[in-house]
Design a protein around this motif. Structure first.
Motif, mmCIF file in Angstrom:
data_model
loop_
_atom_site.group_PDB
_atom_site.id
_atom_site.type_symbol
_atom_site.label_atom_id
_atom_site.label_comp_id
_atom_site.label_asym_id
_atom_site.label_seq_id
_atom_site.Cartn_x
_atom_site.Cartn_y
_atom_site.Cartn_z
ATOM 1 N N GLU A 143 0.824 -1.201 0.000
ATOM 2 C CA GLU A 143 0.000 0.000 0.000
ATOM 3 C C GLU A 143 0.865 1.262 0.000
ATOM 4 O O GLU A 143 0.871 2.029 -0.959
ATOM 5 N N ASP A 144 1.636 1.442 1.064
ATOM 6 C CA ASP A 144 2.383 2.688 1.222
ATOM 7 C C ASP A 144 3.486 2.860 0.186
ATOM 8 O O ASP A 144 3.834 3.988 -0.178
ATOM 9 N N ASN A 146 3.486 1.941 -2.967
ATOM 10 C CA ASN A 146 2.989 1.981 -4.346
ATOM 11 C C ASN A 146 3.450 0.772 -5.156
ATOM 12 O O ASN A 146 4.120 0.903 -6.195
ATOM 13 N N SER A 160 10.316 -2.347 -11.090
ATOM 14 C CA SER A 160 9.367 -1.592 -10.264
ATOM 15 C C SER A 160 9.165 -2.255 -8.910
ATOM 16 O O SER A 160 9.043 -1.581 -7.883
ATOM 17 N N SER A 164 9.939 -0.660 -5.253
ATOM 18 C CA SER A 164 8.860 -0.595 -4.275
ATOM 19 C C SER A 164 9.245 -1.282 -2.970
ATOM 20 O O SER A 164 8.991 -0.757 -1.879
#
Length: 368
Positions: A143-144, A146, A160, A164
């Motif tokens: 969540e936090d 992304n 990615s 993350s």
């Protein structure tokens, strides 16, 4: 998924001679065709280790060539875990085991399938930091930070995900500093492993270890972050720290951890103790049998290859990853480990192919 093959024959009593890796057996074509039809979607749940290399049709003096396209390897994931306090007064380890990440997160995540997530957190200076990270790991990671959404694990997705996960580790580290209920002397190592399609991605900060068994051989999927590791020692010294008798600043046995803010420099300054993870990745194939994720209580007393041997023998006996995890911890205790013990054993298998279907139907299937 159902295996499909075009079969050309003149009568139902025609026999096929299947030539596959270490296989040379005669099966009846009518039997084989029935096996394909009857197994249907359930065929994908069977673990196999054979690959079609050639399929020959023989009847009298006639011979017809038949081409069978083998199915692409796709992991089928299952796991087991076990934890023990060992000879310590307190249990400071935590772990997470999610075999179906997509179902667990629901609409929160769209990712390549199959997907799975595992984490081991080995606390020190009390259990608070490890318990906090376990409680909030899903929020930090998906969540936090992304977390990317994608339908396939291509290079862009992998890059990615690494970015993350790196951000998630650093966010979790800062959260420990900001939470007044967590002692500044409490910290935890953190190792996470994610599976997306055939991609295995391991992120590690500390001395937990992930080990992949590939055709019986141990392949380390993480590097222990200890002061005796030359690259880490150099980084520590360049950041103003020192190593004394194998301990960072004479205090801590690891060089990367979340928390431990009484040992870290002010935010934004280079610090000898960092929370940034290192990454390793592998593209899983049918040669990859299982993954072991364990805290340092395991690796203090046995090598990666020793651990692989224990788990491999267990899977051959009973095919139960939960029992394998317990047996691995019992082995560490016999070898006189003094630490808390936590381990996850993840088993990956592949979808079935035509030759194996014929073997199942005609002879019964047994695991080697």
């Amino acid at each position: 998924m159902v295996a499909k093959a075009e079969v050309i024959h003149q009568s139902l009593d025609v026999q096929y001679r299947c030539v596959a890796k270490e296989i040379d057996e005669i099966v009846d074509i009518s039997t084989a065709a029935s096996a394909v039809a009857e197994l249907g979607p359930e065929a994908s749940a069977v673990t196999v280790d054979v690959t079609v290399s050639e399929l020959e049709l023989r009847k009298s003096d006639a011979m017809l060539d038949i081409s069978v396209k083998p199915l692409r390897f796709v992991p089928s994931i299952r796991s087991g875990s076990f934890a023990d306090i060992g000879h310590r007064r307190y249990m400071e380890d935590e772990h997470i085991r999610i075999d179906d990440l997509s179902s667990h997160l629901g609409s929160l995540l769209r990712c390549p399938e199959p997907s799975a997530f595992y984490g081991v957190f080995d606390g020190h200076g009390g259990p608070d930091a490890a318990a906090y990270i376990k409680k909030h790991a899903i929020r930090f990671l998906f969540e936090d930070a992304n977390f990317p959404r994608a339908s396939e694990a291509d290079n862009n997705f992998v890059e990615s995900v690494e970015n993350s996960v790196r951000e998630a580790f650093l966010l979790a580290d800062l959260a420990l500093a900001e939470d007044s209920t967590i002692s500044s002397s409490s910290g935890t190592t953190a190792l996470t492993a994610m599976v997306f399609e055939r991609l295995l991605l391991v992120a590690n900060a500390g001395d937990c270890r992930a080990v992949l068994c590939r055709k019986g051989e141990a392949v380390d999927m993480s590097q222990d972050h200890r002061p005796i590791y030359a690259a880490e020692r150099q980084r520590v010294e360049q950041s103003g720290g020192f190593v004394d008798d194998g301990y960072l600043n004479g205090v801590l046995s690891v060089t990367r951890a979340l928390g431990d803010w009484d040992l870290k420099m002010p935010r934004g300054s280079p610090s000898p103790l960092i929370a940034e993870p290192e990454f390793r990745q592998a593209l899983l194939t049918e040669d990859d049998e299982f993954l072991i994720i364990g805290c340092d209580g395991i690796w203090d007393v046995m090598s990666s290859q020793h651990a692989v041997g224990v788990v491999r023998r267990g899977l051959r006996r009973h095919d139960d990853p939960e029992r394998c995890a317990r047996e691995l911890i019992m082995e560490a205790l016999k070898l006189n480990t003094v630490d808390n013990l936590t381990v996850i054993v993840n088993v990956a298998s592949m979808y079935i192919n035509l030759v194996t279907m014929m073997k199942i139907y005609s002879y019964g299937y047994t695991t080697k």
